[in-house]
Design a protein around this motif. Structure first.
Motif, PDB file in Angstrom:
ATOM      1  N   GLY A 186       0.777  -1.234   0.000  1.00  0.00           N
ATOM      2  CA  GLY A 186       0.000   0.000   0.000  1.00  0.00           C
ATOM      3  C   GLY A 186       0.799   1.270   0.000  1.00  0.00           C
ATOM      4  N   GLY A 187       2.047   1.240  -0.495  1.00  0.00           N
ATOM      5  CA  GLY A 187       2.845   2.450  -0.608  1.00  0.00           C
ATOM      6  C   GLY A 187       3.541   2.820   0.687  1.00  0.00           C
ATOM      7  N   PRO A 188       4.284   3.933   0.679  1.00  0.00           N
ATOM      8  CA  PRO A 188       5.076   4.318   1.853  1.00  0.00           C
ATOM      9  C   PRO A 188       4.273   4.511   3.124  1.00  0.00           C
ATOM     10  N   SER A 189       2.987   4.837   3.025  1.00  0.00           N
ATOM     11  CA  SER A 189       2.178   4.997   4.235  1.00  0.00           C
ATOM     12  C   SER A 189       1.694   3.669   4.802  1.00  0.00           C
ATOM     13  N   ASP A 190       1.933   2.579   4.106  1.00  0.00           N
ATOM     14  CA  ASP A 190       1.598   1.237   4.578  1.00  0.00           C
ATOM     15  C   ASP A 190       2.574   0.867   5.693  1.00  0.00           C
ATOM     16  N   ILE A 191       2.078   0.469   6.850  1.00  0.00           N
ATOM     17  CA  ILE A 191       2.975   0.146   7.958  1.00  0.00           C
ATOM     18  C   ILE A 191       3.878  -1.046   7.652  1.00  0.00           C
ATOM     19  N   ALA A 192       3.505  -1.853   6.661  1.00  0.00           N
ATOM     20  CA  ALA A 192       4.338  -3.001   6.285  1.00  0.00           C
ATOM     21  C   ALA A 192       5.352  -2.639   5.198  1.00  0.00           C
ATOM     22  N   TYR A 193       5.300  -1.414   4.694  1.00  0.00           N
ATOM     23  CA  TYR A 193       6.153  -1.031   3.559  1.00  0.00           C
ATOM     24  C   TYR A 193       7.646  -1.237   3.838  1.00  0.00           C
ATOM     25  N   PRO A 194       8.186  -0.728   4.959  1.00  0.00           N
ATOM     26  CA  PRO A 194       9.636  -0.917   5.170  1.00  0.00           C
ATOM     27  C   PRO A 194      10.031  -2.381   5.222  1.00  0.00           C
ATOM     28  N   ASN A 195       9.201  -3.225   5.843  1.00  0.00           N
ATOM     29  CA  ASN A 195       9.527  -4.646   5.938  1.00  0.00           C
ATOM     30  C   ASN A 195       9.471  -5.322   4.571  1.00  0.00           C
ATOM     31  N   ALA A 196       8.446  -4.965   3.770  1.00  0.00           N
ATOM     32  CA  ALA A 196       8.338  -5.538   2.430  1.00  0.00           C
ATOM     33  C   ALA A 196       9.523  -5.137   1.569  1.00  0.00           C
ATOM     34  N   MET A 197       9.934  -3.864   1.647  1.00  0.00           N
ATOM     35  CA  MET A 197      11.062  -3.408   0.840  1.00  0.00           C
ATOM     36  C   MET A 197      12.373  -4.038   1.313  1.00  0.00           C
ATOM     37  N   ASN A 253      -0.544   3.640  -3.515  1.00  0.00           N
ATOM     38  CA  ASN A 253      -0.564   4.490  -2.318  1.00  0.00           C
ATOM     39  C   ASN A 253      -1.954   4.567  -1.689  1.00  0.00           C
ATOM     40  N   VAL A 254      -2.356   3.459  -1.067  1.00  0.00           N
ATOM     41  CA  VAL A 254      -3.657   3.400  -0.394  1.00  0.00           C
ATOM     42  C   VAL A 254      -3.516   3.042   1.079  1.00  0.00           C
ATOM     43  N   GLY A 255      -2.289   2.848   1.565  1.00  0.00           N
ATOM     44  CA  GLY A 255      -2.091   2.478   2.953  1.00  0.00           C
ATOM     45  C   GLY A 255      -2.241   0.989   3.197  1.00  0.00           C
ATOM     46  N   HIS A 256      -2.186   0.613   4.459  1.00  0.00           N
ATOM     47  CA  HIS A 256      -2.129  -0.807   4.806  1.00  0.00           C
ATOM     48  C   HIS A 256      -3.434  -1.547   4.528  1.00  0.00           C
ATOM     49  N   GLY A 257      -4.557  -0.847   4.596  1.00  0.00           N
ATOM     50  CA  GLY A 257      -5.839  -1.532   4.449  1.00  0.00           C
ATOM     51  C   GLY A 257      -6.149  -2.007   3.053  1.00  0.00           C
TER      52      GLY A 257
END
Length: 401
Positions: A193-204, A222-226
């Protein structure tokens, strides 16, 4: 070093084994709205031989065999309808999609439940008298999941029956778990869900540690974690996931063109795309591509590497912000890039991913990581960061090499 979000870790904490009483489930289809945009309107059902699961399938089984998609829910929830719109959409395109958990069930799930889903589908395909007898393509199996369910999918990816893995807004929480990445041998795709996704750093972080040569796709919306799972037909995530499974599990190269090449379908959309080792056929690029035309007697001019950088604020709150910088190669391929970022007064970088930075305030430079420096002409990548202060007003410029 992996950034571990406390919120994300909490969502994933439910991966512990379930000790609650297993409910006996009916073998008849549960009450549900038939739907999906595909040619085979889909419904869900339960089975007494696969307790605590929800089975999404075309209401009328098509003549073609159904590939298998097994799914772990967000939060490792035992409600098999958690991403019901999304899974019904996939099923309507001729798939058997099995979610962990009973319809509207409670409690938590485990990765073993994904294995149970595969076991059940294989058994039903070979059981005379089953409506699925010889109707399932057991040679094509995807294991996938959202958030905590993505961790369940990672855990099952080494099953030899699995042909591809889908990780949706998820990533390993600790570096000690990286052995799961090293064990990957089949194509994998990330939908985040883009940089605002709380899982983004872990996925990258996971993306940068994938085995060399592994076919992999990374898409960020870019829609966030949901995500968009609750929207009609699962929204954009439902559309793109269906295309991916049609490519990987049905050999649909038209669908595959959305993921492969510098001019891929998603490359020309709101998605931010990265690719590794992708080709349309079997997912493994040849070591030496055959020439399609005789080589020229004199090499063409290479031109001067160039790139552009576009800065955007993804989220802003009192005292902090999240920003993304999209880097796009010009008419010449790049072997590396460097972005000069000028931050507004009072703003500073507290953490950054998908790049290597020098400095935290004022004028800083960000260079590529080892895995995202090589870009074909016109291809894009991105990096992001969390900062303090106000993010608006920053400028970015790019130099290629």
């Amino acid at each position: 070093m992996r950034r571990r979000s406390k919120i994300y870790a909490g969502l994933a904490a439910a991966i512990v084994p379930v000790t609650s009483v297993i409910m006996a489930l009916s073998g008849t289809p549960a009450s549900a709205a038939v739907g999906g945009s595909g040619p085979y309107p889909a419904d869900y059902e339960t089975s007494t031989t696969l307790a605590n699961h929800t089975i999404f399938r075309p209401q009328t089984l098509p003549s073609e065999r159904l590939p298998i998609v097994v799914w772990g829910n967000g939060g490792c929830s035992a409600n098999g309808l958690s991403q019901g719109n999304f899974l019904r959409e996939i099923a309507s395109h001729g798939f058997l999609a099995i979610a962990n958990g009973a319809p509207n069930g409670s409690g938590s799930t485990t990765s073993q439940m994904l294995t149970q889903s595969i076991d059940w589908a294989v058994a039903e395909n070979s059981r005379q008298g089953s409506k699925y007898y010889n109707r399932i393509d057991t040679s094509k199996v995807a294991v996938a999941g959202f958030s905590c369910g993505g961790l369940e999918a990672y855990a099952v990816s080494s099953d030899p029956r699995v042909t591809t893995t889908g990780i949706f807004s998820s990533g390993l929480l600790n570096d000690a778990d990286d052995y799961q990445l090293r064990g990957l041998t089949k194509p994998i795709a990330y939908f985040v869900g883009g940089p605002s996704d709380i899982a983004y750093p872990n996925a990258m972080d996971d993306w940068g540690k994938l085995p060399a040569g592994l076919p992999a796709f990374m898409g960020n919306l870019n829609v966030g974690h949901g995500g968009t799972y609750d929207q009609t037909n699962g929204g954009e995530f439902g559309r793109v996931a269906t295309l991916y499974f049609k490519w990987r599990l049905k050999g649909d190269t038209t669908a595959g063109r959305n993921f492969v090449g510098a001019d891929c379908g998603l490359c020309r959309s709101q998605w931010s795309v990265q690719q590794k080792n992708l080709t349309l056929d079997d997912g493994t690029p040849p070591t030496t591509p055959p020439p399609t035309t005789p080589p020229p007697t004199t090499p063409p001019p290479t031109g001067t590497p160039g790139c552009t950088a576009v800065y955007s604020v993804q989220d802003q709150w009192n005292g902090g912000f999240v920003a993304n910088v999209s880097v796009t190669a010009g008419t010449t391929a790049l072997t590396g890039w460097r972005v000069t970022l000028t931050l507004p007064s009072g703003a500073s970088v507290s953490s950054l991913w998908n790049g290597v930075s020098s400095g935290t305030s004022g004028i800083i430079t960000v260079t590529n990581q080892s895995y995202n420096g090589r870009l074909a002409a016109g291809q894009a990548t991105s990096f992001g960061f969390q900062g303090t202060g106000t993010g608006s007003g920053a400028t970015a410029s790019c130099t290629g090499s």
